[in-house]
Design a protein around this motif. Structure first.
Motif, mmCIF file in Angstrom:
data_model
loop_
_atom_site.group_PDB
_atom_site.id
_atom_site.type_symbol
_atom_site.label_atom_id
_atom_site.label_comp_id
_atom_site.label_asym_id
_atom_site.label_seq_id
_atom_site.Cartn_x
_atom_site.Cartn_y
_atom_site.Cartn_z
ATOM 1 N N UNK A 91 1.063 -1.088 0.075
ATOM 2 C CA UNK A 91 -0.640 0.319 -0.118
ATOM 3 C C UNK A 91 1.160 1.305 -0.184
ATOM 4 N N UNK A 92 1.878 1.154 0.212
ATOM 5 C CA UNK A 92 2.730 2.430 0.386
ATOM 6 C C UNK A 92 3.253 2.479 -1.443
ATOM 7 N N UNK A 93 3.759 3.609 -2.528
ATOM 8 C CA UNK A 93 3.485 4.285 -3.458
ATOM 9 C C UNK A 93 5.658 4.255 -3.301
ATOM 10 N N UNK A 94 6.977 3.911 -3.605
ATOM 11 C CA UNK A 94 7.929 4.578 -3.579
ATOM 12 C C UNK A 94 8.189 4.857 -4.877
ATOM 13 N N UNK A 95 8.541 6.152 -5.426
ATOM 14 C CA UNK A 95 8.974 6.340 -6.856
ATOM 15 C C UNK A 95 9.876 7.604 -6.980
ATOM 16 N N UNK A 96 10.666 7.079 -5.539
ATOM 17 C CA UNK A 96 11.914 8.386 -5.392
ATOM 18 C C UNK A 96 11.192 10.036 -5.129
ATOM 19 N N UNK A 97 10.706 10.128 -4.543
ATOM 20 C CA UNK A 97 9.928 11.507 -3.968
ATOM 21 C C UNK A 97 10.310 11.241 -2.590
ATOM 22 N N UNK A 98 10.846 12.314 -2.410
ATOM 23 C CA UNK A 98 11.098 13.023 -0.662
ATOM 24 C C UNK A 98 10.616 14.295 -0.754
ATOM 25 N N UNK A 99 10.140 14.318 0.483
ATOM 26 C CA UNK A 99 9.953 15.254 0.773
ATOM 27 C C UNK A 99 10.370 15.675 2.351
ATOM 28 N N UNK A 100 11.013 16.624 1.991
ATOM 29 C CA UNK A 100 11.861 17.164 3.424
ATOM 30 C C UNK A 100 11.352 17.160 5.167
ATOM 31 N N UNK A 101 10.104 17.381 4.842
ATOM 32 C CA UNK A 101 9.361 17.735 6.034
ATOM 33 C C UNK A 101 9.215 15.565 6.451
ATOM 34 N N UNK A 102 9.293 15.045 5.544
ATOM 35 C CA UNK A 102 9.597 13.876 6.245
ATOM 36 C C UNK A 102 10.089 13.527 7.333
ATOM 37 N N UNK A 103 11.332 14.059 6.920
ATOM 38 C CA UNK A 103 12.609 13.735 8.065
ATOM 39 C C UNK A 103 12.549 14.689 9.479
ATOM 40 N N UNK A 104 12.376 16.243 8.622
ATOM 41 C CA UNK A 104 12.578 16.901 9.294
ATOM 42 C C UNK A 104 11.872 16.700 10.976
ATOM 43 N N UNK A 105 10.043 16.330 10.092
ATOM 44 C CA UNK A 105 9.253 16.049 10.940
ATOM 45 C C UNK A 105 9.714 15.244 12.316
ATOM 46 N N UNK A 106 10.163 14.098 12.489
ATOM 47 C CA UNK A 106 10.878 12.763 12.883
ATOM 48 C C UNK A 106 12.275 14.066 13.436
ATOM 49 N N UNK A 107 12.073 15.059 13.582
ATOM 50 C CA UNK A 107 13.741 15.557 14.910
ATOM 51 C C UNK A 107 13.326 14.806 16.029
ATOM 52 N N UNK A 108 11.442 15.112 16.620
ATOM 53 C CA UNK A 108 11.592 14.775 18.250
ATOM 54 C C UNK A 108 12.122 13.211 18.488
ATOM 55 N N UNK A 109 11.971 12.220 17.256
ATOM 56 C CA UNK A 109 12.295 10.944 17.705
ATOM 57 C C UNK A 109 13.884 10.216 17.326
ATOM 58 N N UNK A 110 13.914 10.786 16.390
ATOM 59 C CA UNK A 110 15.568 11.106 15.790
ATOM 60 C C UNK A 110 16.563 11.964 15.190
ATOM 61 N N UNK A 111 17.059 12.712 16.596
ATOM 62 C CA UNK A 111 16.985 14.059 16.428
ATOM 63 C C UNK A 111 18.263 14.294 15.701
#
Length: 161
Positions: A91-111
């Motif tokens: 059910x996920x669709x990887x095509x090479x698209x990366x949103x910076x907000x994904x990694x940055x939004x995880x800053x509390x979890x993976x600083x």
């Protein structure tokens, strides 16, 4: 292992922490949703590292697949495995698209990993930085490479308690 979402989109692990401090708490079933979000963030990064030979946009500092604009328009199913019913991973669709907000939004979890990604986007992908901050997403796997033009308010992050 962690409890995963249908599409594997990272925002669903992040936004559950917007208004409630879930750190160091468990629910009545003994689930620690903070730790679940940490594990999901780590799994997203690992997936992008593992798939970096398939998708040149992915890597240790370019990760965090989540709902965003892409070369063909908005998709809510940019995500990483596991996804779908019973871990079918369909059910996920990887095509090479990366949103910076994904990694940055995880800053509390993976600083550290999130800050490394933020520095990577800013220093090595200048096309995603604009007048108001990071643009929605980018994809180096299409020709020509695609860089989102939109700056979406929700990509600025959520208030973490």
């Amino acid at each position: 292992m962690f409890i995963y979402t249908w599409t594997g989109s990272l925002f669903t692990y992040q936004f559950s922490h917007a208004w409630f401090d879930l750190q160091n708490k468990t629910d009545r079933d003994g689930l620690d949703w903070w730790e679940n979000s940490v594990k999901a963030s780590i799994a997203h990064r690992q997936y992008c590292m593992d798939e970096s030979e398939t998708f040149k946009t992915f890597g240790p500092n370019s990760w965090g697949l989540t709902a965003c604009d892409g070369p063909s328009g908005y998709r809510g199913d940019y995500g990483a495995p596991p996804s779908g019913r019973s871990g079918a991973n369909d059910q996920h669709h990887p095509d090479g698209t990366v949103p910076p907000a994904g990694a940055i939004g995880s800053i509390p979890f993976t600083p550290k990993e999130s800050l490394d990604a933020m520095q990577h986007y800013y220093n090595h992908v200048p096309e995603v930085w604009g007048e108001y901050g990071f643009r929605d997403a980018y994809n180096l796997d299409v020709s020509p490479p695609w860089y989102g033009r939109d700056v979406i308010g929700i990509d600025k992050g959520i208030p973490c308690s």
